[in-house]
Motif scaffolding. Structure first.
Motif, PDB file in Angstrom:
ATOM      1  N   UNK A 179      -5.017   5.189 -13.142  1.00 27.53           N
ATOM      2  CA  UNK A 179      -4.053   4.989 -13.673  1.00 27.53           C
ATOM      3  C   UNK A 179      -2.795   5.935 -12.623  1.00 27.53           C
ATOM      4  N   UNK A 180      -2.849   6.932 -12.333  1.00 20.29           N
ATOM      5  CA  UNK A 180      -2.473   7.535 -10.726  1.00 20.29           C
ATOM      6  C   UNK A 180      -2.184   6.725  -9.660  1.00 20.29           C
ATOM      7  N   UNK A 181      -3.570   5.880  -9.023  1.00 18.52           N
ATOM      8  CA  UNK A 181      -3.170   5.067  -8.084  1.00 18.52           C
ATOM      9  C   UNK A 181      -2.605   3.993  -8.015  1.00 18.52           C
ATOM     10  N   UNK A 182      -2.377   3.658  -9.533  1.00 14.68           N
ATOM     11  CA  UNK A 182      -1.637   2.381  -9.562  1.00 14.68           C
ATOM     12  C   UNK A 182      -0.202   2.586  -9.720  1.00 14.68           C
ATOM     13  N   UNK A 183      -0.091   3.508 -10.306  1.00 11.94           N
ATOM     14  CA  UNK A 183       1.101   4.051 -10.268  1.00 11.94           C
ATOM     15  C   UNK A 183       1.888   3.989  -8.976  1.00 11.94           C
ATOM     16  N   UNK A 184       0.782   4.886  -8.217  1.00 11.36           N
ATOM     17  CA  UNK A 184       1.541   4.724  -6.940  1.00 11.36           C
ATOM     18  C   UNK A 184       1.523   3.470  -5.852  1.00 11.36           C
ATOM     19  N   UNK A 185       0.851   2.607  -5.854  1.00 12.18           N
ATOM     20  CA  UNK A 185       1.120   1.599  -5.596  1.00 12.18           C
ATOM     21  C   UNK A 185       2.429   0.990  -6.144  1.00 12.18           C
ATOM     22  N   UNK A 186       2.290   1.061  -7.630  1.00  7.17           N
ATOM     23  CA  UNK A 186       3.844   0.322  -8.236  1.00  7.17           C
ATOM     24  C   UNK A 186       5.012   1.160  -6.948  1.00  7.17           C
ATOM     25  N   UNK A 193       7.808  -0.841  -4.775  1.00  5.05           N
ATOM     26  CA  UNK A 193       9.393  -0.420  -5.324  1.00  5.05           C
ATOM     27  C   UNK A 193      10.003  -0.830  -3.861  1.00  5.05           C
ATOM     28  N   UNK A 194       9.103   0.089  -3.479  1.00  3.95           N
ATOM     29  CA  UNK A 194      10.189   0.149  -2.374  1.00  3.95           C
ATOM     30  C   UNK A 194      10.319  -0.290  -1.241  1.00  3.95           C
ATOM     31  N   UNK A 195       8.752  -0.919  -0.809  1.00  4.63           N
ATOM     32  CA  UNK A 195       8.789  -2.480  -0.284  1.00  4.63           C
ATOM     33  C   UNK A 195       9.991  -3.685  -0.302  1.00  4.63           C
ATOM     34  N   UNK A 196       9.958  -3.956  -1.897  1.00  3.37           N
ATOM     35  CA  UNK A 196      10.634  -4.533  -2.013  1.00  3.37           C
ATOM     36  C   UNK A 196      12.278  -4.260  -1.776  1.00  3.37           C
ATOM     37  N   UNK A 197      12.182  -2.877  -2.468  1.00  4.28           N
ATOM     38  CA  UNK A 197      14.698  -2.790  -2.302  1.00  4.28           C
ATOM     39  C   UNK A 197      15.066  -2.134  -1.573  1.00  4.28           C
ATOM     40  N   UNK A 198      13.204  -1.384   0.133  1.00  6.27           N
ATOM     41  CA  UNK A 198      14.163  -0.020   0.279  1.00  6.27           C
ATOM     42  C   UNK A 198      12.605  -0.992   1.292  1.00  6.27           C
ATOM     43  N   UNK A 199      12.897  -1.788   1.894  1.00  7.57           N
ATOM     44  CA  UNK A 199      11.634  -1.632   3.192  1.00  7.57           C
ATOM     45  C   UNK A 199      11.488  -1.085   4.081  1.00  7.57           C
ATOM     46  N   UNK A 200      12.955  -0.261   4.933  1.00  9.40           N
ATOM     47  CA  UNK A 200      13.201   0.904   5.720  1.00  9.40           C
ATOM     48  C   UNK A 200      12.262   1.918   5.444  1.00  9.40           C
ATOM     49  N   UNK A 201      12.581   2.128   3.700  1.00 10.42           N
ATOM     50  CA  UNK A 201      11.859   3.637   3.307  1.00 10.42           C
ATOM     51  C   UNK A 201      10.445   3.466   3.760  1.00 10.42           C
TER      52      UNK A 201
END
Length: 317
Positions: free
Chosen positions: A100-107, A111-119
């Motif tokens: 679950x912690x691994x999944x949270x980090x990956x989600x 989200x960052x990749x999708x909506x703020x790829x620079x970050x």
């Protein structure tokens, strides 16, 4: 390039979605395999990101195990270690408390990749333990990226054009910023990405960007603005000064949806709208205890229910 993401909201969303996915999967299983990870979420980017982060953690753990008494640079040892890793990759076996912690980090990464790829890519550059970024690492990363890969492609091409195989992080950032400033490509359209994430748990721009950011737009994403019709959540937020929706923190919203309304946000919002129209706390409390609690099988002694009731009481206080 300073972004104005709502990191607290993104973290809350990631935690809630991870909990929901794990609750669904582990209700019938004690562990998850690599093949099952790739099918876990309808959002394939999340699944790939889990695999990426899993192997990165394994590499770090493997590095710690290397003894000073053996030659790990020997070709024979390298081959044996590679074969060992390939064997392990076919025998992934993770229990819920570790997954679950691994999944949270990956989600969150997705989200960052999708909506703020620079970050997202800045984070990838900055988290190298030896403060160096390798071309091989970038090529490996590409295997796990489904959208907004144009910045990664540009950085790989920049490495190749300069005939660099490894650079320090500072130089990597300079190269990456140059790619961002010179690229003609644009990030993936926001709306389809929102729909992709919302297949399991609803996600909106309000969950990603701060108010100021929603007006100005995030760099690299500023051309893509939401054109959705006004949602029920919007109507609730714009209603009276004491609307329940306005009083909710984002953490409470995700908690109530997942813990009290079986992950169904539309039913949660409808319930709030209905309660907001009532005249008193007594009327609202009676509705909650005699209708909602029975419908969703609430235990009235749980912290979530008590917090929900406290919020309703403040609404009518």
């Amino acid at each position: 390039m300073e972004s104005k993401l709502n990191h607290q909201a993104i973290d809350a969303y990631s935690k809630a979605l991870a909990k929901q996915l794990c609750k669904s999967f582990f209700s019938n299983s004690t562990h998850i395999s690599g093949k099952e990870i790739l099918e876990l979420s309808p959002n394939k980017q999340i699944n790939l990101m889990v695999i990426k982060n899993l192997f990165r953690k394994w590499k770090k753990e493997n590095a710690k195990l290397q003894s000073p008494y053996f030659d790990y640079h020997s070709d024979e040892v390298k081959k044996a270690m590679k074969d060992f890793m390939n064997t392990l990759s076919r025998h992934i076996y993770i229990k819920k408390e570790h997954f679950e912690p691994l999944l949270k980090e990956s989600i969150k990464d997705s989200v960052l990749l999708a909506f703020s790829p620079y970050d997202f890519y800045s984070k990838e550059i900055n988290q190298r333990d030896d403060s160096r970024l390798k071309l091989a690492d970038l090529k490996d990363l590409k295997k796990y990226i489904k959208f907004n890969s144009f910045l990664l492609d540009g950085l790989i091409e920049h490495f190749i054009s300069l005939k660099e195989k490894v650079v320090f992080n500072d130089q990597a950032f300079e190269m990456f910023n140059e790619v961002c400033n010179t690229t003609d490509e644009q990030p993936a359209d926001i709306q389809p990405l929102l729909e992709e994430f919302s297949k399991t748990l609803p996600l909106s721009l309000a969950d990603i960007y701060l108010e100021e950011e929603k007006e100005e737009g995030v760099m690299l994403n500023e051309k893509f603005q939401s054109k959705d019709k006004q949602t029920l959540a919007d109507k609730l937020a714009q209603s009276g000064a004491k609307s329940i929706m306005k009083m909710l923190s984002l953490n409470q919203r995700f908690m109530f949806v997942n813990e009290l309304f079986d992950g169904n946000q539309s039913q949660f919002l409808s319930a709030l709208e209905y309660i907001d129209q009532m005249e008193s706390f007594d009327e609202a409390s009676s509705h909650i205890k005699n209708s909602l609690a029975d419908k969703y099988n609430w235990d009235m002694e749980t912290e979530e229910v008590e917090e929900f009731l406290e919020l309703i009481e403040k609404r009518f206080g």
